[in-house]
Design a protein around this motif. Sequence first.
Motif, mmCIF file in Angstrom:
data_model
loop_
_atom_site.group_PDB
_atom_site.id
_atom_site.type_symbol
_atom_site.label_atom_id
_atom_site.label_comp_id
_atom_site.label_asym_id
_atom_site.label_seq_id
_atom_site.Cartn_x
_atom_site.Cartn_y
_atom_site.Cartn_z
ATOM 1 N N THR A 249 -19.021 -56.685 -11.922
ATOM 2 C CA THR A 249 -19.601 -55.460 -11.364
ATOM 3 C C THR A 249 -19.008 -55.163 -9.988
ATOM 4 O O THR A 249 -18.930 -54.007 -9.593
ATOM 5 C CB THR A 249 -21.131 -55.550 -11.248
ATOM 6 N N LYS A 250 -18.571 -56.203 -9.267
ATOM 7 C CA LYS A 250 -17.930 -55.965 -7.968
ATOM 8 C C LYS A 250 -16.723 -55.055 -8.143
ATOM 9 O O LYS A 250 -16.574 -54.068 -7.417
ATOM 10 C CB LYS A 250 -17.493 -57.293 -7.338
ATOM 11 N N GLY A 251 -15.868 -55.382 -9.075
ATOM 12 C CA GLY A 251 -14.671 -54.570 -9.311
ATOM 13 C C GLY A 251 -15.003 -53.198 -9.870
ATOM 14 O O GLY A 251 -14.445 -52.186 -9.441
ATOM 15 N N ARG A 252 -15.924 -53.152 -10.813
ATOM 16 C CA ARG A 252 -16.286 -51.873 -11.441
ATOM 17 C C ARG A 252 -16.951 -50.928 -10.441
ATOM 18 O O ARG A 252 -16.600 -49.759 -10.347
ATOM 19 C CB ARG A 252 -17.203 -52.125 -12.640
ATOM 20 N N TYR A 253 -17.909 -51.432 -9.681
ATOM 21 C CA TYR A 253 -18.595 -50.587 -8.706
ATOM 22 C C TYR A 253 -17.690 -50.253 -7.529
ATOM 23 O O TYR A 253 -17.784 -49.179 -6.946
ATOM 24 C CB TYR A 253 -19.880 -51.240 -8.216
ATOM 25 N N LYS B 126 -25.169 -43.643 0.336
ATOM 26 C CA LYS B 126 -26.408 -43.200 -0.318
ATOM 27 C C LYS B 126 -26.109 -42.107 -1.353
ATOM 28 O O LYS B 126 -26.677 -42.101 -2.439
ATOM 29 C CB LYS B 126 -27.400 -42.688 0.731
ATOM 30 N N THR B 127 -25.196 -41.211 -1.024
ATOM 31 C CA THR B 127 -24.820 -40.144 -1.955
ATOM 32 C C THR B 127 -24.143 -40.728 -3.190
ATOM 33 O O THR B 127 -24.448 -40.338 -4.321
ATOM 34 C CB THR B 127 -23.882 -39.136 -1.260
ATOM 35 N N ILE B 128 -23.229 -41.666 -2.977
ATOM 36 C CA ILE B 128 -22.541 -42.298 -4.108
ATOM 37 C C ILE B 128 -23.549 -43.047 -4.977
ATOM 38 O O ILE B 128 -23.538 -42.937 -6.205
ATOM 39 C CB ILE B 128 -21.428 -43.249 -3.618
ATOM 40 N N HIS C 235 -27.811 -50.822 -1.645
ATOM 41 C CA HIS C 235 -27.676 -52.123 -0.994
ATOM 42 C C HIS C 235 -26.448 -52.876 -1.539
ATOM 43 O O HIS C 235 -25.700 -53.483 -0.775
ATOM 44 C CB HIS C 235 -28.945 -52.951 -1.190
ATOM 45 N N TYR C 236 -26.247 -52.836 -2.845
ATOM 46 C CA TYR C 236 -25.095 -53.520 -3.443
ATOM 47 C C TYR C 236 -23.789 -52.852 -3.001
ATOM 48 O O TYR C 236 -22.810 -53.524 -2.695
ATOM 49 C CB TYR C 236 -25.219 -53.540 -4.965
ATOM 50 N N LEU C 237 -23.773 -51.527 -2.952
ATOM 51 C CA LEU C 237 -22.573 -50.814 -2.517
ATOM 52 C C LEU C 237 -22.233 -51.162 -1.062
ATOM 53 O O LEU C 237 -21.060 -51.253 -0.708
ATOM 54 C CB LEU C 237 -22.742 -49.305 -2.682
ATOM 55 N N GLU C 238 -23.252 -51.366 -0.239
ATOM 56 C CA GLU C 238 -23.021 -51.762 1.159
ATOM 57 C C GLU C 238 -22.302 -53.103 1.234
ATOM 58 O O GLU C 238 -21.462 -53.326 2.101
ATOM 59 C CB GLU C 238 -24.346 -51.839 1.920
ATOM 60 N N GLN C 239 -22.626 -54.007 0.310
ATOM 61 C CA GLN C 239 -21.950 -55.304 0.274
ATOM 62 C C GLN C 239 -20.490 -55.161 -0.154
ATOM 63 O O GLN C 239 -19.633 -55.917 0.303
ATOM 64 C CB GLN C 239 -22.675 -56.252 -0.679
ATOM 65 N N LEU C 240 -20.215 -54.213 -1.026
ATOM 66 C CA LEU C 240 -18.855 -54.035 -1.540
ATOM 67 C C LEU C 240 -17.949 -53.279 -0.568
ATOM 68 O O LEU C 240 -16.738 -53.493 -0.562
ATOM 69 C CB LEU C 240 -18.896 -53.279 -2.873
#
Length: 139
Positions: free
Chosen positions: A5-9, A29-31, A40-45
């Motif tokens: 999911t790291k690569g996909r997201y 937040k928009t994405i 929260h997960y997107l912030e990590q990526l």
Amino acid sequence: MKISTKGRYGLTIMIALAKNYGNAPLPLKTIANDYNLSEHYLEQLIAPLRNEGLVKSVRGAKGGYLLTREPKLITAADIIRTLEGPIRPVEEMDDEEPAKRELWKRIRDAVKDVLDTTTLQDLSNYDDSNYQEEHMFYI
């Protein structure tokens, strides 16, 4: 090789930024809302993508993220390698038979070629209106 999911997201983030290229910064937040993903997960990526110099952040009320280069200059491989590490289908095994080692090398090279030659521009311009899902029929 299995893309997590790291690569996909991560690809999702980068495609969204590519589609937004040339406009105001895009907030995570928009994405997250547009793609129904965890902010929260997107912030990590986004941190490794920023550290690798693929994106930059803009602070403030109208802040968000921007690509650091044109979408045609960023490849899928840049993103996958940043988030997933080296591209290889299996771990190197010294005791592997030469024929199998050659097979793994050919698979690795084919995957690398696809990722190295696919740009964010290609992905962001993809028109899925002509996409037809293949159906499997059983008798």
